[in-house]
Design a protein around this motif. Structure first.
Motif, mmCIF file in Angstrom:
data_model
loop_
_atom_site.group_PDB
_atom_site.id
_atom_site.type_symbol
_atom_site.label_atom_id
_atom_site.label_comp_id
_atom_site.label_asym_id
_atom_site.label_seq_id
_atom_site.Cartn_x
_atom_site.Cartn_y
_atom_site.Cartn_z
ATOM 1 N N SER A 133 138.160 63.486 -35.645
ATOM 2 C CA SER A 133 138.779 62.393 -35.030
ATOM 3 C C SER A 133 139.960 62.547 -36.012
ATOM 4 C CB SER A 133 138.053 61.595 -36.683
ATOM 5 O OG SER A 133 137.094 61.014 -36.048
ATOM 6 N N GLU A 134 140.404 62.751 -37.643
ATOM 7 C CA GLU A 134 141.649 62.985 -37.635
ATOM 8 C C GLU A 134 142.057 63.965 -36.620
ATOM 9 O OE1 GLU A 134 143.500 65.632 -41.148
ATOM 10 O OE2 GLU A 134 141.807 64.872 -41.691
ATOM 11 N N ILE A 135 142.388 65.009 -36.382
ATOM 12 C CA ILE A 135 143.539 65.469 -35.158
ATOM 13 C C ILE A 135 142.740 63.542 -34.085
ATOM 14 C CG2 ILE A 135 143.778 66.725 -33.662
ATOM 15 C CD1 ILE A 135 141.833 68.794 -35.619
ATOM 16 N N ALA A 136 142.252 63.501 -33.464
ATOM 17 C CA ALA A 136 142.451 62.740 -32.643
ATOM 18 C C ALA A 136 143.741 61.477 -33.065
ATOM 19 C CB ALA A 136 140.723 62.140 -31.493
ATOM 20 N N ASN A 137 143.798 61.271 -34.207
ATOM 21 C CA ASN A 137 144.522 59.987 -34.201
ATOM 22 C C ASN A 137 145.815 60.567 -35.071
ATOM 23 O OD1 ASN A 137 142.377 58.168 -33.828
ATOM 24 N ND2 ASN A 137 141.417 57.904 -35.896
ATOM 25 N N MET A 138 145.956 61.684 -34.137
ATOM 26 C CA MET A 138 147.355 61.823 -35.739
ATOM 27 C C MET A 138 148.581 61.817 -34.279
ATOM 28 S SD MET A 138 147.028 66.005 -36.858
ATOM 29 C CE MET A 138 146.314 65.841 -38.119
#
Length: 136
Positions: free
Chosen positions: A59-64
């Motif tokens: 999720s962190e990667i997707a929202n970067m």
């Protein structure tokens, strides 16, 4: 006749002791299996934690933002790969533990069969003693 009766009683006592010994071994094996079950449960909990961590990283990667540097992305992917490897390692450990438990289950089944045979032998001996008592 008395010697024969005493010998049979002695054999029965030995068989009783052997059954007790087998029961003690079975109890020890069951305790070992319970410990392995607890270890497996702990590993499963750890795997869930790692999966949740991975999901959080995904999720962190997707929202970067698009501004995130390639190096930072690569570092996170490396962490994810490490976490994936940790999960694989935990799965392998769990499989080994399950295999050990299966071996213990097989051993317990063998002991149970042996105990059943001993009980049958004991019943035969008791019948034999009873027949001797009736004869006397």
């Amino acid at each position: 006749k008395n010697d024969e009766l005493n010998n049979l009683k002695s054999v029965l006592n030995e068989k009783d002791q052997e059954i007790l010994d087998k029961t003690n071994v079975n109890n020890e094996l069951q305790s070992f299996i319970n410990e392995k079950d607890n270890t497996l449960a702990t590993f499963n909990d750890q795997m869930e934690e790692l999966k949740n961590l991975l999901n959080g990283k995904d999720s962190e990667i997707a929202n970067m933002d698009d501004e995130l540097k390639n190096d930072e992305l690569n570092n996170l992917k490396s962490v994810l790969n490490e976490k994936d490897q940790e999960i694989l390692d935990k799965n392998n450990a769990n499989n080994e533990l399950q295999s050990s438990i299966n071996e213990k289950d097989n051993t317990l089944a063998t002991f149970n069969d042996q105990m059943e045979e001993l009980k049958n032998l004991l019943n035969e001996k008791e019948s034999e003693i009873s027949n001797k008592d009736e004869t006397i």
